[in-house]
Motif scaffolding. Structure first.
Motif, mmCIF file in Angstrom:
data_model
loop_
_atom_site.group_PDB
_atom_site.id
_atom_site.type_symbol
_atom_site.label_atom_id
_atom_site.label_comp_id
_atom_site.label_asym_id
_atom_site.label_seq_id
_atom_site.Cartn_x
_atom_site.Cartn_y
_atom_site.Cartn_z
ATOM 1 N N ASP A 145 0.829 -1.213 0.000
ATOM 2 C CA ASP A 145 0.000 0.000 0.000
ATOM 3 C C ASP A 145 0.860 1.258 0.000
ATOM 4 O O ASP A 145 0.473 2.286 -0.577
ATOM 5 C CB ASP A 145 -0.947 -0.003 1.197
ATOM 6 N N VAL A 148 1.730 1.791 -3.598
ATOM 7 C CA VAL A 148 0.579 2.291 -4.350
ATOM 8 C C VAL A 148 0.396 3.784 -4.096
ATOM 9 O O VAL A 148 0.183 4.575 -5.032
ATOM 10 C CB VAL A 148 -0.694 1.505 -3.980
ATOM 11 N N ARG A 199 -3.847 -4.897 -6.277
ATOM 12 C CA ARG A 199 -3.656 -3.452 -6.080
ATOM 13 C C ARG A 199 -3.240 -2.744 -7.366
ATOM 14 O O ARG A 199 -2.865 -1.574 -7.333
ATOM 15 C CB ARG A 199 -2.604 -3.216 -4.991
#
Length: 614
Positions: A145, A148, A199
Motif C-alpha cells: 500500500d 501504491v 492493487r
C-alpha cells in the motif's frame, strides 16, 4: 443467463524437468547424461527407487503414492546424493532435500489480471530480504500500500532463486526453480504476486542466466552445464552452444516460462546478458523472447535487459511499434552522467562520464536517444561501445538515479544522498522521474533512507577470508578508493557477516521524521506529474522523435515529440554554482525544481514544459 465469473483460478506450468504431481503420485524426471543409472531417495524410506534410463541422458520414474510435501534426493552411482536441479522448493537450503510441490494447489484471485501497458510502468526495485522487517515474501505484502500511494505501478524483485545460506543479493542462485526458502514458500511468493495484482501493481523478476553460484551447484556432476570454450567473469560459461547445449537451453527457457506461467510474473529482467556466450545460429536471447511472448499472447509481458554492450538490435520495434525481442534496457549511461554531475566522481563506473563541462553533449544524447556512446571510443575502456539508438523510442530504456549495483558496489554501500547535496539529488530525481524513459526507484530512495545497501553473501566458513579479500580487490577501482579523503579499500564492509546483511534492512520508522516525510512527498509530487502529464502521451512513442542542444557546461535542453502532437521539453542546469541562459522557454510549465528567471536557469535547476500542437 450469463455464467458467473470464476472467483479463483489455478496456474501450473507442466515442466519437462523435475518433480510433477499427478493424480495418485509424482513423476520424477532428471537429465543426467554423465550417468547410466540414477536412483531416487525419499526421506524416511530405507530403500531407494531405481529410475528408468529412457535415452539421451534422461531418467524417469512415476512413483505412485508420493504426494506434495515429500522430501527427496537423487542418488548417483557412487552413492552421492544431490538435490533436484529443477527443485521447486528447498526447505533445507540448497544442499538439503528437495520438496515435491503441487503447483495446482494455490488458488489465484487475480482472475482478470492481464498486466499493464509498458508506458504506464514506474518500477520499484527491491530486495526481499531487506525490504521489510520480516525479510520475506509476505513481509513485502505489508508494504504494497505504501508503494501504491507513492504511485509505483511495478515492483521488481532482485533474484530469488535459492542460494547458499540465509542471505545473499541473489545473484549466486543455484536452484533456479526454487524460490529462496528464507523468504518463504512458493505459495508465499504466489500470495505476494496475487496481492500486488489486486492493487494494480505489476511484478517483475530479476533472473540470472549468465552463471550459477559457486556453492550448491550440482549440475556439473550430472550434465554438461558448462562450456570450457567460453569464459565468463565467474569462470566457465554456461553451455549454450556446445555438446548437449540443446537440453541446457531448454532448462533455461523452461525456467523463464515457469516464472511467467505458474507464478504469473508480468515480466523478467535479464541480468548481464553481455556475459552470455552463444555462437549458435540462433542466440538464446532470441529464443527466450520468442518463447515467452508466444506463451502469453493475451497478457502484457515486459522483458528487460541489462546489457553493457548497449546493443540496439535487441530493442528493435516492428512496424506497429511492438518490441520484436526485448521491451527495454537499463540505461547505465544516463545514471553515470547524472551521478558524475552530482558527486564529481570520475573513476570506476564514471571514468568515461566525467568532465560534463566538456561532455554535456553526452548527457543530452543519453536523455534524448538512450545511449551516450553509440559506437564511439570510450577513452577509459579503450574500446568502441554501443550501437546507434536514435531510432528507438524513449520507452526502450529504463532510467534511474540509484540501483542495487551502483549503491552496493561501493566500499560502504552508501547512497547518493550521503555523497551529494540535497539540491543536486532533487535535481537528478526531477530529470529521471519525468523522462519519457521508464523510471525505476531503488527501495528506500523515495524517503532518502540513511541505511546503506552494501554487498552481502553468506558463504561457508572456510571461504569467508577469500571472499572478503576478493571483494576488496574488486573495489580498488571505485571512486572512494581513488579519493584519499574516502575510506581505504581495506575498510570494505565484510559481505559474509550477517550484520552486513541486517545493516541494509530499510528503516521504515524513519518515515515518521520530518526530513524523510518531506523527501517522500517530493517523490509523490513528481510521480503525480508523471502520471498526469507524461504517461498519457507515451503510447505510440516513436524513434527519431527527440532532439537536444547543449546550452552550457552541465546544461542541456532536450525535446521529445509525444502522442497527440505534444512536445515535451526539458531545460536542465546541473552545475552547482553557475547560472545559464537558455533558449526561448516554450510550452506550459509542468515542473520546476530550483529557480528560473526569464531565460536563465540557476544552479541545480530542472524545468519541464509541455507544448501542445497548435
Amino acid at each position: 443467463m450469463k455464467s458467473a465469473k470464476p472467483v479463483s483460478v489455478v496456474r501450473n506450468h507442466a515442466m519437462r524437468f523435475g518433480a510433477e504431481v499427478f493424480d495418485g503420485g509424482t513423476r520424477f524426471k532428471l537429465w543426467a547424461p554423465l550417468h547410466e543409472q540414477i536412483s531416487l531417495k525419499l526421506k524416511g524410506k530405507r530403500k531407494n527407487l531405481a529410475m528408468e534410463a529412457i535415452g539421451d541422458g534422461w531418467h524417469r520414474l512415476e512413483a505412485e503414492g508420493v504426494t506434495a510435501g515429500t522430501l527427496y534426493k537423487y542418488v548417483l552411482p557412487d552413492a552421492t546424493e544431490i538435490p533436484d536441479p529443477a527443485s521447486r522448493y528447498q526447505p533445507e537450503d540448497v544442499n538439503g532435500f528437495s520438496q515435491v510441490v503441487d503447483g495446482r494447489a494455490f488458488r489465484w484471485t487475480d482472475v482478470e489480471w492481464v498486466g499493464r501497458p509498458w508506458e504506464e510502468t514506474i518500477i520499484y526495485e527491491l530486495h526481499v530480504g531487506t525490504f521489510s522487517e520480516a525479510g520475506t515474501f509476505r513481509g513485502v505484502i505489508g508494504k504494497l500500500d505504501h508503494l501504491v500511494r507513492l504511485g509505483i505501478t511495478a515492483i521488481q524483485l532482485m533474484p530469488i532463486a535459492d542460494f547458499y545460506g540465509s542471505f545473499n543479493w541473489g545473484y549466486d542462485g543455484v536452484a533456479w526453480y526454487a524460490p529462496e526458502s528464507s523468504y518463504g514458500t512458493p505459495d508465499d511468493l504466489k500470495s505476494l504476486i496475487d496481492a500486488a495484482h489486486g492493487r494494480g501493481l505489476m511484478v517483475f523478476l530479476d533472473v540470472v542466466y549468465n552463471h550459477l553460484g559457486a556453492h550448491g551447484n550440482y549440475l556439473p556432476a550430472i550434465a554438461p552445464i558448462f562450456n570450457k570454450n567460453h569464459t565468463s567473469p565467474w569462470g566457465d560459461a554456461i553451455n549454450y552452444d556446445g555438446a548437449g547445449a540443446s537440453v541446457v537451453r531448454e532448462f533455461v527457457i523452461e525456467n523463464a516460462l515457469y516464472w511467467v506461467n505458474e507464478f504469473n510474473f508480468d515480466g523478467l529482467r535479464f541480468d548481464a546478458v553481455h556475459a552470455i556466450q552463444d555462437d549458435s545460429t540462433t542466440h538464446i536471447l532470441e529464443i527466450l523472447a520468442a518463447r515467452i511472448r508466444s506463451a502469453r499472447p493475451a497478457h502484457y509481458t515486459h522483458l528487460i535487459l541489462e546489457n553493457a554492450e548497449n546493443q540496439e538490435s535487441w530493442l528493435k520495434r516492428n512496424s506497429s511499434l511492438i518490441p520484436v525481442h526485448y521491451t527495454a534496457q537499463w540505461n547505465d549511461d544516463v545514471h553515470h552522467l547524472l551521478h558524475s554531475a552530482a558527486t564529481g566522481e570520475n573513476t570506476g563506473y564514471y571514468a568515461d562520464f566525467d568532465h560534463l563541462e566538456e561532455r554535456s553533449d553526452k548527457l543530452g544524447r543519453a536523455l534524448a536517444e538512450g545511449f551516450a556512446y553509440q559506437g564511439e571510443m570510450k577513452p577509459h575502456e579503450g574500446m568502441h561501445r554501443g550501437e546507434p539508438s536514435v531510432g528507438l523510442p524513449g520507452t526502450s530504456f529504463v532510467v534511474y538515479m540509484q540501483d542495487h549495483d551502483q549503491v552496493g558496489n561501493r566500499i560502504k554501500g552508501d547512497r547518493i544522498t550521503e555523497i551529494a547535496n540535497a539540491d543536486a539529488v532533487r535535481a537528478l530525481a526531477s530529470v529521471y522521474l519525468l523522462s519519457p524513459q521508464i523510471p525505476m526507484v531503488f527501495m528506500g530512495e523515495e524517503w532518502a533512507t540513511k541505511r546503506h545497501f552494501p554487498y552481502f553473501a553468506d558463504v561457508p566458513p572456510d571461504m569467508r577470508d577469500v571472499v572478503l579479500k576478493g571483494r576488496q580487490e574488486e573495489l580498488k577501482g571505485t571512486p572512494e578508493h581513488d579519493d584519499p579523503a574516502k575510506p581505504a579499500v581495506e575498510e570494505t564492509v565484510d559481505p559474509t557477516l550477517r550484520s552486513t546483511f541486517e545493516s541494509a534492512r530499510l528503516d521504515w520508522s524513519a518515515l515518521g521524521l520530518r526530513e524523510h516525510a518531506e523527501w517522500l512527498q517530493f517523490y509523490r509530487n513528481l510521480i503525480d506529474v508523471r502520471r498526469m502529464e507524461i504517461i498519457p502521451r507515451l503510447a505510440g512513442l516513436e524513434g527519431f522523435s527527440s532532439g537536444y542542444e547543449v546550452i552550457g557546461p552541465k546544461a542541456v535542453a532536450v525535446s521529445w515529440s509525444l502522442a497527440g502532437g505534444a512536445t515535451l521539453r526539458l531545460y536542465a542546469n546541473l552545475a552547482s554554482d553557475t547560472q545559464h541562459d537558455v533558449p526561448q522557454i516554450r510550452g506550459r510549465r509542468i515542473w520546476l525544481h530550483g529557480y528560473s528567471e526569464e531565460a536563465s536557469l540557476g544552479p541545480w535547476t530542472v524545468l519541464w514544459t509541455v507544448e501542445l500542437a497548435s
